[in-house]
Design an enzyme around this catalytic site. Sequence first.
Site, PDB file in Angstrom:
ATOM      1  N   LYS A   1     -52.636  52.676  43.349  1.00  0.00           N
ATOM      2  CA  LYS A   1     -53.644  53.428  42.384  1.00  0.00           C
ATOM      3  C   LYS A   1     -52.665  53.589  41.094  1.00  0.00           C
ATOM      4  O   LYS A   1     -51.467  53.672  41.274  1.00  0.00           O
ATOM      5  CB  LYS A   1     -54.489  54.705  42.906  1.00  0.00           C
TER       6      LYS A   1
ATOM      7  N   TYR B   1     -66.366  50.633  43.623  1.00  0.00           N
ATOM      8  CA  TYR B   1     -66.623  51.838  44.266  1.00  0.00           C
ATOM      9  C   TYR B   1     -68.136  52.032  44.319  1.00  0.00           C
ATOM     10  O   TYR B   1     -68.680  53.295  44.356  1.00  0.00           O
ATOM     11  CB  TYR B   1     -66.018  53.133  43.495  1.00  0.00           C
TER      12      TYR B   1
ATOM     13  N   PHE C   1     -67.940  62.763  42.565  1.00  0.00           N
ATOM     14  CA  PHE C   1     -66.610  62.375  42.205  1.00  0.00           C
ATOM     15  C   PHE C   1     -66.820  61.079  41.314  1.00  0.00           C
ATOM     16  O   PHE C   1     -65.621  60.164  41.062  1.00  0.00           O
ATOM     17  CB  PHE C   1     -65.334  62.730  43.179  1.00  0.00           C
TER      18      PHE C   1
ATOM     19  N   ARG D   1     -55.476  52.428  58.038  1.00  0.00           N
ATOM     20  CA  ARG D   1     -55.737  53.960  57.623  1.00  0.00           C
ATOM     21  C   ARG D   1     -55.279  54.968  58.469  1.00  0.00           C
ATOM     22  O   ARG D   1     -54.732  55.941  57.769  1.00  0.00           O
ATOM     23  CB  ARG D   1     -57.439  53.783  57.763  1.00  0.00           C
TER      24      ARG D   1
ATOM     25  N   THR E   1     -57.330  61.232  53.300  1.00  0.00           N
ATOM     26  CA  THR E   1     -57.719  60.853  51.966  1.00  0.00           C
ATOM     27  C   THR E   1     -57.039  62.008  51.249  1.00  0.00           C
ATOM     28  O   THR E   1     -56.495  61.720  50.203  1.00  0.00           O
ATOM     29  CB  THR E   1     -59.311  61.180  51.807  1.00  0.00           C
TER      30      THR E   1
ATOM     31  N   ARG F   1     -49.652  58.559  51.742  1.00  0.00           N
ATOM     32  CA  ARG F   1     -50.484  59.607  51.156  1.00  0.00           C
ATOM     33  C   ARG F   1     -49.689  60.847  51.192  1.00  0.00           C
ATOM     34  O   ARG F   1     -49.853  61.409  50.142  1.00  0.00           O
ATOM     35  CB  ARG F   1     -52.098  59.639  51.442  1.00  0.00           C
TER      36      ARG F   1
ATOM     37  N   ASN G   1     -54.436  59.880  45.227  1.00  0.00           N
ATOM     38  CA  ASN G   1     -53.950  59.889  46.507  1.00  0.00           C
ATOM     39  C   ASN G   1     -52.953  58.493  46.622  1.00  0.00           C
ATOM     40  O   ASN G   1     -52.869  57.899  48.005  1.00  0.00           O
ATOM     41  CB  ASN G   1     -54.926  60.043  47.741  1.00  0.00           C
TER      42      ASN G   1
ATOM     43  N   HIS H   1     -55.521  52.998  48.111  1.00  0.00           N
ATOM     44  CA  HIS H   1     -56.752  52.621  48.766  1.00  0.00           C
ATOM     45  C   HIS H   1     -56.467  52.166  50.272  1.00  0.00           C
ATOM     46  O   HIS H   1     -55.591  51.176  50.313  1.00  0.00           O
ATOM     47  CB  HIS H   1     -57.528  51.770  48.069  1.00  0.00           C
TER      48      HIS H   1
ATOM     49  N   GLU I   1     -63.959  43.631  49.651  1.00  0.00           N
ATOM     50  CA  GLU I   1     -63.009  43.940  48.733  1.00  0.00           C
ATOM     51  C   GLU I   1     -61.949  42.910  48.313  1.00  0.00           C
ATOM     52  O   GLU I   1     -61.421  42.831  47.271  1.00  0.00           O
ATOM     53  CB  GLU I   1     -62.396  45.345  49.293  1.00  0.00           C
TER      54      GLU I   1
HETATM   55  P1  IDP Z   1     -60.792  57.086  51.329  1.00  0.00           P
HETATM   56  O1  IDP Z   1     -60.180  56.575  50.214  1.00  0.00           O
HETATM   57  O2  IDP Z   1     -59.933  57.759  52.454  1.00  0.00           O
HETATM   58  O3  IDP Z   1     -61.406  56.141  52.219  1.00  0.00           O
HETATM   59  P2  IDP Z   1     -63.481  57.852  50.193  1.00  0.00           P
HETATM   60  O4  IDP Z   1     -64.205  59.152  50.838  1.00  0.00           O
HETATM   61  O5  IDP Z   1     -63.820  56.534  50.461  1.00  0.00           O
HETATM   62  O6  IDP Z   1     -61.799  58.139  50.888  1.00  0.00           O
HETATM   63  O7  IDP Z   1     -63.210  58.201  48.629  1.00  0.00           O
HETATM   64  C1  IDP Z   1     -62.651  57.267  47.913  1.00  0.00           C
HETATM   65  C2  IDP Z   1     -61.773  57.689  46.842  1.00  0.00           C
HETATM   66  O8  IDP Z   1     -62.335  58.708  45.991  1.00  0.00           O
HETATM   67  C3  IDP Z   1     -60.497  58.660  47.514  1.00  0.00           C
HETATM   68  O9  IDP Z   1     -59.599  57.772  47.961  1.00  0.00           O
HETATM   69  C4  IDP Z   1     -60.010  59.370  46.295  1.00  0.00           C
HETATM   70  O10 IDP Z   1     -59.251  58.935  45.310  1.00  0.00           O
HETATM   71  C5  IDP Z   1     -61.292  59.760  45.729  1.00  0.00           C
HETATM   72  N1  IDP Z   1     -62.058  61.157  46.329  1.00  0.00           N
HETATM   73  C6  IDP Z   1     -62.628  61.279  47.272  1.00  0.00           C
HETATM   74  N2  IDP Z   1     -63.238  62.422  47.610  1.00  0.00           N
HETATM   75  C7  IDP Z   1     -63.105  63.130  46.462  1.00  0.00           C
HETATM   76  C8  IDP Z   1     -63.142  64.386  45.936  1.00  0.00           C
HETATM   77  O11 IDP Z   1     -63.834  65.098  46.608  1.00  0.00           O
HETATM   78  N3  IDP Z   1     -62.726  64.525  44.531  1.00  0.00           N
HETATM   79  C9  IDP Z   1     -62.241  63.749  43.836  1.00  0.00           C
HETATM   80  N4  IDP Z   1     -61.819  62.384  44.482  1.00  0.00           N
HETATM   81  C10 IDP Z   1     -62.299  62.198  45.589  1.00  0.00           C
HETATM   82 MG    MG Z   2     -63.192  54.907  51.608  1.00  0.00          MG
END
Ligand code: IDP
Ligand code: MG
Length: 148
Positions: free
Chosen positions: A10, A51, A59, A87, A93, A104, A114, A117, A128
Amino acid sequence: MGNYTLTMIKPTGVKNLNTGEVIKMITKDGGFRIVGMKMLKMRNDQAKAFYGIHSDKPFYDELVNFMSSGPIVAIALEKENAVEAFRNFIGATNPTQAAEGTIRNKFGVSLQENCVHGSDSDENAQREIEFFFSSSELFDTDGNLFEL
Ligand code: IDP
Ligand code: MG
């Protein structure tokens, strides 16, 4: 169970000069093979589309703005059971909840930023990978072109 996944380093990961270390961890420590790789900056509409599954989340707008704020490195990866294995390898996350030594945990600076992705299903991994790469940009172990 599929053998491919898609990661992105990212914008903060690239900006903080962690690209090399992250790729080294993924390949040398994680044992993932790079199938395709490129550095690019997503336009806002591209990040929105990528996304799209999160469009109802609070968010979403902030995430789309962040992901289109600077260059990213998109990498298609191969390993047995790649989606789940990757993962597990990158950690939770939220970097504060990611296991010690994961990408992460080491390089994430916030829940949003974080560092990396990771696709969440084989179906999304294919979608993707095709989002970023054409069939002339993906390579098998012999260096020949292939299609997913
Ligand atoms: P993941 O990346 O672990 O699959 P997802 O729930 O798919 O997590 O969320 C996608 C991305 O959105 C996360 O990697 C993070 O960058 C961001 N994100 C997820 N939850 C939040 C939140 O509560 N606040 C701000 N950003 C978030
Ligand atoms: Mg995800």
